[in-house]
Design a protein around this motif. Structure first.
Motif, mmCIF file in Angstrom:
data_model
loop_
_atom_site.group_PDB
_atom_site.id
_atom_site.type_symbol
_atom_site.label_atom_id
_atom_site.label_comp_id
_atom_site.label_asym_id
_atom_site.label_seq_id
_atom_site.Cartn_x
_atom_site.Cartn_y
_atom_site.Cartn_z
ATOM 1 N N THR A 118 -38.785 -17.806 -18.004
ATOM 2 C CA THR A 118 -38.280 -18.307 -17.006
ATOM 3 C C THR A 118 -39.269 -18.823 -16.049
ATOM 4 N N GLY A 119 -40.804 -18.671 -16.199
ATOM 5 C CA GLY A 119 -41.708 -18.841 -15.141
ATOM 6 C C GLY A 119 -42.946 -18.903 -15.591
ATOM 7 N N VAL A 120 -43.883 -19.645 -15.021
ATOM 8 C CA VAL A 120 -45.254 -19.594 -15.389
ATOM 9 C C VAL A 120 -46.105 -19.196 -14.122
ATOM 10 N N ALA A 121 -47.050 -18.321 -14.182
ATOM 11 C CA ALA A 121 -48.041 -18.296 -12.914
ATOM 12 C C ALA A 121 -49.436 -18.351 -13.351
ATOM 13 N N LEU A 122 -50.275 -19.056 -12.237
ATOM 14 C CA LEU A 122 -51.697 -19.294 -12.698
ATOM 15 C C LEU A 122 -52.479 -18.433 -11.567
ATOM 16 N N SER A 123 -53.481 -18.019 -12.129
ATOM 17 C CA SER A 123 -54.559 -17.452 -10.972
ATOM 18 C C SER A 123 -56.055 -17.710 -11.522
ATOM 19 N N PRO A 124 -56.987 -17.803 -10.537
ATOM 20 C CA PRO A 124 -58.322 -17.999 -11.066
ATOM 21 C C PRO A 124 -58.864 -16.832 -11.765
ATOM 22 N N LEU A 125 -59.767 -17.035 -12.541
ATOM 23 C CA LEU A 125 -60.607 -15.855 -13.303
ATOM 24 C C LEU A 125 -61.974 -15.737 -12.516
#
Length: 251
Positions: free
Chosen positions: A239-246
């Protein structure tokens, strides 16, 4: 080098994601559109999938090219699943490991794949291997870089790390020990997906109705495919996608 994909969604034949689309993973084994390193992914392939009600995935792997395996064509046509991870392999270096070196690697509920290469392998990774307990080294499925990357991730998962954190910390360690490595990692337990974009392409497709695909490159020309920026951690469910910097390694 290598192409991989993970899919969460309603029950459907494996081939609906891996063989039927015009630029499917099967086609990417000989005609990838966005592969930056290598041209043909014929050094093995594999698919892992989950049966309804069973948290431990099944696997089918072979050492040769996917297009030459008629048994896989039958499996892809009739086996249905709501979650899978699959990969086609372009080996970093020649080896004798055969299908043992083909993703997905697995332990318990997990399926894992590495798209990329550890720079300076194996010398640069030796200090990290020394940090693993002996039993983790004895469990190595193959002598390739991807098998060690999986051992590092698996060690963190067994220690209680969340999937995203296990991938992010492993990438940070490898990037510091082996600068210039390409570390696109893909992990699923059948209910969620975690992935990293580090040195190669990564895309995702989130479709209303509960279907999410994360892949090295799009398997069709649907405009909803979104490219993940380099140096990014992706976590996803149906139901969802999340992105965060490495984090970049310390100089």
């Amino acid at each position: 080098m290598c192409r991989h994909i993970a899919v969460l969604g309603p029950q459907e034949p494996i081939g609906a994601s891996l063989a039927d689309p015009p630029h499917s993973l099967v086609r990417q084994s000989w005609a990838p559109r966005r592969q930056r390193h290598g041209t043909v992914n014929a050094d093995g392939f594999g698919v892992g999938w989950y049966a309804e009600g069973d948290p431990v995935p099944a696997r089918y792997r072979r050492a040769g090219p996917v297009w030459a395996d008629l048994s896989f064509a039958d499996i892809a046509r009739v086996v249905r699943t709501g979650a899978l991870l699959a990969a086609v392999r372009d080996a970093t270096a020649a080896d004798a490991d055969g299908e043992a070196a083909a993703a997905p690697f697995t332990a318990g509920p997990w399926l894992f794949s590495h798209n990329g290469a550890v720079a300076g392998w194996p010398d640069t990774a030796a200090p990290l291997a020394a940090l693993l307990p002996p039993e983790a080294l004895l469990r190595l499925a193959a002598r390739c870089d991807s098998a060690l990357v999986w051992a590092l991730v698996e060690h963190r998962l067994r220690g209680g790390d969340a999937p995203g954190g296990a991938l992010a910390d492993t990438v940070a360690e490898l990037a510091e020990a082996a600068p210039g490595s390409r570390l696109n990692l893909l992990l699923t337990d059948g209910t969620s997906i975690a992935a990293t974009a580090w040195g190669d392409t990564l895309w995702y497709l989130a479709v209303p109705g509960g279907r999410t695909a994360v892949a090295s490159e799009p398997y069709d020309d649907d405009p909803r495919w979104t490219e993940v920026p380099d140096r990014t951690l992706l976590t996803a469910t149906r139901t969802g996608v999340a992105l965060s910097p490495l984090k970049e390694p310390c100089p």
